[in-house]
Design an enzyme around this catalytic site. Sequence first.
Site, mmCIF file in Angstrom:
data_model
loop_
_atom_site.group_PDB
_atom_site.id
_atom_site.type_symbol
_atom_site.label_atom_id
_atom_site.label_comp_id
_atom_site.label_asym_id
_atom_site.label_seq_id
_atom_site.Cartn_x
_atom_site.Cartn_y
_atom_site.Cartn_z
ATOM 1 N N GLU A 79 0.844 -1.204 0.000
ATOM 2 C CA GLU A 79 0.000 0.000 0.000
ATOM 3 C C GLU A 79 0.877 1.251 0.000
ATOM 4 O O GLU A 79 1.745 1.391 0.872
ATOM 5 C CB GLU A 79 -0.909 -0.029 1.236
ATOM 6 C CG GLU A 79 -2.017 0.993 1.160
ATOM 7 C CD GLU A 79 -3.003 0.880 2.338
ATOM 8 O OE1 GLU A 79 -3.304 -0.254 2.771
ATOM 9 O OE2 GLU A 79 -3.453 1.939 2.806
ATOM 10 N N LYS A 255 -7.554 -1.802 11.577
ATOM 11 C CA LYS A 255 -6.803 -2.177 10.364
ATOM 12 C C LYS A 255 -5.713 -1.150 10.067
ATOM 13 O O LYS A 255 -4.608 -1.488 9.653
ATOM 14 C CB LYS A 255 -7.775 -2.319 9.191
ATOM 15 C CG LYS A 255 -7.170 -2.897 7.918
ATOM 16 C CD LYS A 255 -6.598 -1.880 6.963
ATOM 17 C CE LYS A 255 -6.095 -2.541 5.705
ATOM 18 N NZ LYS A 255 -5.486 -1.617 4.752
ATOM 19 N N ASP A 271 5.488 -13.950 12.326
ATOM 20 C CA ASP A 271 4.216 -14.607 12.017
ATOM 21 C C ASP A 271 3.103 -13.566 12.166
ATOM 22 O O ASP A 271 2.500 -13.415 13.221
ATOM 23 C CB ASP A 271 4.016 -15.790 12.979
ATOM 24 C CG ASP A 271 2.742 -16.564 12.682
ATOM 25 O OD1 ASP A 271 1.885 -16.061 11.925
ATOM 26 O OD2 ASP A 271 2.593 -17.675 13.225
ATOM 27 N N HIS A 369 -2.723 9.553 -0.335
ATOM 28 C CA HIS A 369 -2.703 8.228 -0.942
ATOM 29 C C HIS A 369 -2.529 8.345 -2.458
ATOM 30 O O HIS A 369 -1.691 7.674 -3.053
ATOM 31 C CB HIS A 369 -4.032 7.558 -0.605
ATOM 32 C CG HIS A 369 -4.108 6.140 -1.044
ATOM 33 N ND1 HIS A 369 -3.575 5.119 -0.298
ATOM 34 C CD2 HIS A 369 -4.641 5.568 -2.146
ATOM 35 C CE1 HIS A 369 -3.786 3.977 -0.935
ATOM 36 N NE2 HIS A 369 -4.427 4.226 -2.051
#
Length: 417
Positions: A79, A255, A271, A369
């Site tokens: 991203e 998130k 992990d 973005h």
Amino acid sequence: MELSGFYKLSVEERLKKIKEVAGLTDEEAELLRDGGALKIEVADRMVENAIGAVHLPLGIATNFKVNGKEYLVPMAIEEPSVIAAASKAAKLTLPDGFRAEAEEPVMIGQIQLVGVDDAVAAVKKLEEKKEDIMKLCSEQLKNLEKYGGGIRDVVFRMLKTPRRDMVIAEFEVDMRDAMGANMMNTMLEAVSPTVAEFAGGETRLRIISNLATKRKVRARAVWKKDKLGEGAVDKILDGYELAANDIYRCATHNKGAMNGIDAVALACGQDWRAIEAGMHAYAAISGKYKPITHFEKDKEGNLTGTIELPMAVATVGGATGTLDTAKVNLKIIGAKTSQELGMIMACVGLANNFAALYALTTTGIQEGHMKLHARNIAVLAGASTPEEIDGVAEKMAKENNYTSDFAKKALDEIRKG
Ligand code: MEV
């Protein structure tokens, strides 16, 4: 599609087969075969049916100061704006930076016992035998004990389920700088027959819990109101309040924090599924899914942000030992212990969460973005040299137009001079 015996083939043969079945071109197959920094022999040792490797951009987040120490933070992510956002948020915490703390690196593992005649009596019996059980665990953890880790506690509880009553034995093991899943699972399997014998039942699951509530990290930072601009603190608090009271927003809020945490995890061979599972379960531990961060205004009107989550990470063992890139990235980040790594990751999560809230409640997320994504759009529109790519991206940002038609037009103009 007949792929039996696929695992017996060499990487080359597997790739050839997949190329045929999926109709890949020579170029496409070569993309997979080219493991880059991950040697294909290593990939083949790491997973079954290996045919290649996938690659992600690796960047460095800057400006991170945690407990007075400066860090360069490697982040692997597809991203565009995440690394820039983390760096910007961290810069805004300076000169103080972040304060962070980590609990002892204790993981929990479970043995499930079924078929006990009387679950209450079985729990009592296990409690009487606790010392013997701890001794058995210790025998399994000799190597870990050399590093100061080892079994810390075992607790037993009854669980009533619609199917039947069960007994759960929960083992707490200090893993020091390892994540500990393999050590835990090996130990659980080794001690489970004796535990079952003591309880008078049968074992079913013997596995680590990813809800690592004994291995939490916490971080805190203050963002000064003067640096954020007029009204920004209140706007951010409004944004935060939605996450605190609405699960649809809260998932996205968390998130945003995991954008940073996962990216460091990927770069450093961690992990990340375990970290994700632990975070979500912890977010919901009260019975209501909540933000893993908290924001409020301090007495001076500045914004204070905190984060708390389980952080099962490692600086030794697992992929940190097999992936060369993980080794290099751990060297860059310079964390000497799993706790130090976990603290830095918590700070990155807090930084990314803050950055998202700041952008969302002020300029909107798309501006930053899209500026970063513009170079990808430029390439898709045909720009091929660094000058063309940057030139097209700049024109798109200037006009705030990120459509592919506009990119093509901008490229034509650049080419015409
Ligand atoms: C995008 O990857 C992450 C955000 O959606 C997080 C958020 O909304 O807080 C921007």
